[in-house]
Enzyme design. Structure first.
Site, PDB file in Angstrom:
ATOM      1  CG  ASN A 173      -7.644  -2.726  -5.972  1.00  0.00           C
ATOM      2  OD1 ASN A 173      -6.681  -3.478  -5.827  1.00  0.00           O
ATOM      3  ND2 ASN A 173      -7.943  -1.788  -5.068  1.00  0.00           N
TER       4      ASN A 173
ATOM      5  CG  ASP B  26      -2.095   0.908   1.116  1.00  0.00           C
ATOM      6  OD1 ASP B  26      -2.274   1.515   0.044  1.00  0.00           O
ATOM      7  OD2 ASP B  26      -2.827   1.046   2.112  1.00  0.00           O
TER       8      ASP B  26
HETATM    9  C1  FPP Z   1      -1.722   0.405  -3.307  1.00  0.00           C
HETATM   10  O1  FPP Z   1      -1.324   1.690  -3.590  1.00  0.00           O
HETATM   11  C2  FPP Z   1      -1.318  -0.559  -4.276  1.00  0.00           C
HETATM   12  C3  FPP Z   1      -2.150  -1.144  -5.196  1.00  0.00           C
HETATM   13  C4  FPP Z   1      -3.564  -0.815  -5.401  1.00  0.00           C
HETATM   14  C5  FPP Z   1      -1.716  -2.183  -6.051  1.00  0.00           C
HETATM   15  C6  FPP Z   1      -0.357  -2.737  -5.831  1.00  0.00           C
HETATM   16  C7  FPP Z   1       0.194  -2.921  -7.146  1.00  0.00           C
HETATM   17  C8  FPP Z   1       1.490  -2.873  -7.492  1.00  0.00           C
HETATM   18  C9  FPP Z   1       2.590  -2.735  -6.528  1.00  0.00           C
HETATM   19  C10 FPP Z   1       1.854  -2.942  -8.905  1.00  0.00           C
HETATM   20  C11 FPP Z   1       1.375  -4.174  -9.641  1.00  0.00           C
HETATM   21  C12 FPP Z   1       1.922  -5.425  -9.086  1.00  0.00           C
HETATM   22  C13 FPP Z   1       2.479  -6.430  -9.803  1.00  0.00           C
HETATM   23  C14 FPP Z   1       2.800  -7.717  -9.165  1.00  0.00           C
HETATM   24  C15 FPP Z   1       2.806  -6.298 -11.235  1.00  0.00           C
HETATM   25  P1  FPP Z   1      -2.442   2.811  -3.570  1.00  0.00           P
HETATM   26  O2  FPP Z   1      -2.655   3.232  -4.985  1.00  0.00           O
HETATM   27  O3  FPP Z   1      -3.653   2.340  -2.876  1.00  0.00           O
HETATM   28  O4  FPP Z   1      -1.704   3.911  -2.751  1.00  0.00           O
HETATM   29  P2  FPP Z   1      -2.393   5.068  -1.886  1.00  0.00           P
HETATM   30  O5  FPP Z   1      -3.191   4.382  -0.804  1.00  0.00           O
HETATM   31  O6  FPP Z   1      -1.209   5.818  -1.358  1.00  0.00           O
HETATM   32  O7  FPP Z   1      -3.230   5.884  -2.817  1.00  0.00           O
END
Ligand code: FPP
Length: 236
Positions: free
Chosen positions: A72, A24
């Site tokens: 998501n 996250d």
């Molecule tokens: C949270 O950050 C992360 C995600 C929604 C997805 C995680 C995905 C990756 C690390 C990339 C794809 C993975 C692979 C294996 C190719 P957020 O956007 O919720 O962050 P925030 O809470 O700060 O807005």
């Protein structure tokens, strides 16, 4: 089992066999640098790549990463498309390394609902790494724990009595070691529908580090904290 007993039965000193991470903070990482969210996700994939390599040298049998939850889909279409594009590029660019290093890829969640090209890419990567005996890299895609438990309970009921054991045998994670440690980055302290059943006796580490900044040293720190914990599984 105490941490020291775990270290005897486990493959590495820390005693953990299976670690899962709620990655996250990509968005906040980007925002803090006045960059587009997509750049945060790109750097998030870089962190995944580095950590997947490190997991092997740390003696982990399985590393499970929450890449895309069934919730998501509520994100804006361009962000979903960025994430799917990154997933495709990640599999395409890293598959040869998985094959060469004995990494077994596994997907949990309803990944067959993703677009046909991604499903085909994943099916190919799964088939090519199925016989590998090194670390299992588990990517949770279109994953929601409550739906997984409901599917598992229905499958168990179709075969016979419903017990914790028969449900567990039908979970997406049935062939993985028990979950030892669950980490969430970015300072949020919740499970967000991730591995609810599997986390029953997992130790938890919540860190303020944003996912793109998470390094193998942070994982080592979490494993050291895990090794210091006294796991009693309800006993004393
Ligand atoms: C949270 O950050 C992360 C995600 C929604 C997805 C995680 C995905 C990756 C690390 C990339 C794809 C993975 C692979 C294996 C190719 P957020 O956007 O919720 O962050 P925030 O809470 O700060 O807005």
């Amino acid at each position: 089992m105490t941490a020291s007993a775990a270290s005897i039965s486990g493959g590495a000193d820390h005693g953990a066999r299976h670690v899962a991470i709620i990655m996250d903070g990509n968005g906040r990482w980007a925002k803090g640098r006045h960059l587009p969210r997509a750049v945060g996700h790109q750097r998030g994939v870089e962190a995944v790549r580095v950590l997947a390599r490190a997991a092997r040298s740390m003696g982990l049998e399985a590393l499970t990463l929450y890449a895309f939850s069934s919730e998501n889909w509520r994100r804006p279409a361009d962000e979903i498309s960025d994430l799917m594009g990154l997933l495709k590029r990640f599999i395409r660019s890293d598959i040869e390394e998985f094959v060469a290093n004995g990494v077994r890829l596994k997907i949990i969640g309803d990944y067959r609902a993703l677009s046909a090209d991604i499903v085909a890419l994943l099916d190919d990567a799964l088939a090519r790494t199925a016989g590998n005996r090194g670390t299992t890299l588990v990517i949770a895609l279109n994953y929601g724990s409550q739906a997984e438990i409901a599917r598992a309970a229905a499958a168990a009921a179709a075969k016979g009595p419903i017990t914790p054991e028969t449900i567990e045998a039908e979970l997406d994670t049935a062939d993985l070691p028990p979950l030892d440690l669950l980490i969430r980055t970015s300072g949020e302290v919740r499970l967000s529908n991730f591995l609810l059943w599997q986390a029953a006796y997992a130790e938890m580490v919540f860190t303020d580090v944003l996912w793109p900044d998470f390094t193998p040293a942070h994982l080592e720190e979490a494993l050291a904290a895990f090794a210091r914990r006294d796991r009693r599984y309800g006993g004393r």
